[in-house]
Design a protein around this motif. Structure first.
Motif, mmCIF file in Angstrom:
data_model
loop_
_atom_site.group_PDB
_atom_site.id
_atom_site.type_symbol
_atom_site.label_atom_id
_atom_site.label_comp_id
_atom_site.label_asym_id
_atom_site.label_seq_id
_atom_site.Cartn_x
_atom_site.Cartn_y
_atom_site.Cartn_z
ATOM 1 N N PRO A 18 45.552 35.406 42.492
ATOM 2 C CA PRO A 18 45.296 35.131 41.081
ATOM 3 C C PRO A 18 46.619 35.154 40.313
ATOM 4 N N VAL A 19 46.763 34.238 39.382
ATOM 5 C CA VAL A 19 47.945 34.200 38.522
ATOM 6 C C VAL A 19 47.540 34.827 37.189
ATOM 7 N N VAL A 20 48.263 35.866 36.804
ATOM 8 C CA VAL A 20 47.906 36.686 35.655
ATOM 9 C C VAL A 20 49.026 36.650 34.620
ATOM 10 N N ASP A 21 48.671 36.371 33.360
ATOM 11 C CA ASP A 21 49.642 36.474 32.274
ATOM 12 C C ASP A 21 49.710 37.936 31.865
ATOM 13 N N LYS A 22 50.854 38.549 32.063
ATOM 14 C CA LYS A 22 50.995 39.994 31.872
ATOM 15 C C LYS A 22 51.380 40.400 30.454
ATOM 16 N N ARG A 23 51.589 39.440 29.564
ATOM 17 C CA ARG A 23 52.116 39.787 28.241
ATOM 18 C C ARG A 23 51.200 40.704 27.440
ATOM 19 N N SER A 24 49.884 40.642 27.659
ATOM 20 C CA SER A 24 48.975 41.505 26.891
ATOM 21 C C SER A 24 48.575 42.759 27.662
ATOM 22 N N LEU A 25 49.214 42.996 28.814
ATOM 23 C CA LEU A 25 48.835 44.129 29.655
ATOM 24 C C LEU A 25 49.898 45.224 29.638
ATOM 25 N N ASP A 26 49.523 46.408 29.188
ATOM 26 C CA ASP A 26 50.429 47.541 29.371
ATOM 27 C C ASP A 26 50.229 48.040 30.800
ATOM 28 N N SER A 27 50.961 49.062 31.208
ATOM 29 C CA SER A 27 50.899 49.503 32.603
ATOM 30 C C SER A 27 49.510 50.025 32.981
ATOM 31 N N ASP A 28 48.801 50.683 32.049
ATOM 32 C CA ASP A 28 47.448 51.169 32.351
ATOM 33 C C ASP A 28 46.464 50.020 32.556
ATOM 34 N N LYS A 29 46.556 49.007 31.695
ATOM 35 C CA LYS A 29 45.665 47.847 31.836
ATOM 36 C C LYS A 29 45.969 47.082 33.121
ATOM 37 N N LEU A 30 47.243 46.971 33.460
ATOM 38 C CA LEU A 30 47.613 46.297 34.703
ATOM 39 C C LEU A 30 47.073 47.069 35.902
ATOM 40 N N ASP A 31 47.144 48.388 35.852
ATOM 41 C CA ASP A 31 46.568 49.206 36.931
ATOM 42 C C ASP A 31 45.055 48.996 37.026
ATOM 43 N N ASP A 32 44.378 48.899 35.882
ATOM 44 C CA ASP A 32 42.932 48.646 35.874
ATOM 45 C C ASP A 32 42.609 47.295 36.496
ATOM 46 N N LEU A 33 43.409 46.292 36.148
ATOM 47 C CA LEU A 33 43.214 44.946 36.696
ATOM 48 C C LEU A 33 43.391 44.966 38.215
ATOM 49 N N LYS A 34 44.455 45.582 38.694
ATOM 50 C CA LYS A 34 44.696 45.675 40.138
ATOM 51 C C LYS A 34 43.558 46.416 40.831
ATOM 52 N N SER A 35 43.102 47.486 40.232
ATOM 53 C CA SER A 35 42.033 48.284 40.811
ATOM 54 C C SER A 35 40.734 47.479 40.915
ATOM 55 N N SER A 36 40.403 46.757 39.858
ATOM 56 C CA SER A 36 39.162 45.978 39.879
ATOM 57 C C SER A 36 39.220 44.879 40.943
ATOM 58 N N LEU A 37 40.370 44.232 41.084
ATOM 59 C CA LEU A 37 40.517 43.215 42.137
ATOM 60 C C LEU A 37 40.443 43.841 43.522
ATOM 61 N N SER A 38 41.098 44.961 43.701
ATOM 62 C CA SER A 38 41.086 45.640 45.003
ATOM 63 C C SER A 38 39.673 46.032 45.400
ATOM 64 N N LYS A 39 38.920 46.572 44.453
ATOM 65 C CA LYS A 39 37.535 46.965 44.747
ATOM 66 C C LYS A 39 36.686 45.756 45.113
ATOM 67 N N PHE A 40 36.888 44.651 44.415
ATOM 68 C CA PHE A 40 36.096 43.450 44.678
ATOM 69 C C PHE A 40 36.387 42.894 46.069
ATOM 70 N N TYR A 41 37.650 42.954 46.497
ATOM 71 C CA TYR A 41 38.050 42.363 47.781
ATOM 72 C C TYR A 41 38.193 43.384 48.911
ATOM 73 N N TYR A 42 37.881 44.644 48.673
ATOM 74 C CA TYR A 42 38.156 45.708 49.636
ATOM 75 C C TYR A 42 37.535 45.478 51.013
ATOM 76 N N ALA A 43 36.307 45.089 51.083
ATOM 77 C CA ALA A 43 35.593 44.987 52.365
ATOM 78 C C ALA A 43 35.932 43.723 53.145
ATOM 79 N N ARG A 44 36.781 42.888 52.625
ATOM 80 C CA ARG A 44 37.108 41.617 53.262
ATOM 81 C C ARG A 44 38.149 41.834 54.345
ATOM 82 N N THR A 45 37.823 41.533 55.589
ATOM 83 C CA THR A 45 38.742 41.821 56.686
ATOM 84 C C THR A 45 39.771 40.726 56.916
#
Length: 119
Positions: free
Chosen positions: A76-103
């Motif tokens: 995914p291509v993400v525009d980071k200008r509106s993301l502080d470090s906490d929001k970026l961590d939340d974004l990464k976490s949500s993507l990781s959880k969504f794709y976690y079980a994919r081998t």
């Protein structure tokens, strides 16, 4: 940007995106399924899709590559200008959880809007 609607006016900054089901010549069935899954993810995301006219939002594009062995790389291509470090961590976490079980899936995030990074 990535959105649920297709079409628009390029000269007004709205870039058209063809539905993946209509890209059979260049997209494998696996890639089409991944686009559908990512759209499912977007429908639950608290982060907005990018709007090329107002230059706001986060989710800007999606790059997918696949192999004959059915391995897939999703970026995914993400525009980071509106993301502080906490929001970026939340974004990464949500993507990781969504794709976690994919081998057979590699997930990268390309950050744009300033100095480009891949995480």
């Amino acid at each position: 940007g990535i959105n649920a609607e297709y079409g628009g006016s390029f000269n007004q900054g709205n870039i058209s995106v063809e539905p993946p089901d209509e890209c059979k010549e260049t997209c494998s069935d696996l890639m089409i399924e991944e686009v559908k899954k990512f759209k499912e993810f977007l429908s639950t995301s608290t982060f907005p899709t990018y709007d090329n006219i107002s230059n706001t939002g986060v989710w800007k594009a999606l790059q997918i590559r696949s192999t004959e062995q059915q391995d897939i790389m999703i970026t995914p291509v993400v525009d980071k200008r509106s993301l502080d470090s906490d929001k970026l961590d939340d974004l990464k976490s949500s993507l990781s959880k969504f794709y976690y079980a994919r081998t057979k899936c590699s997930l990268f995030i390309k950050l744009v809007g300033g100095k480009e990074q891949v995480v």
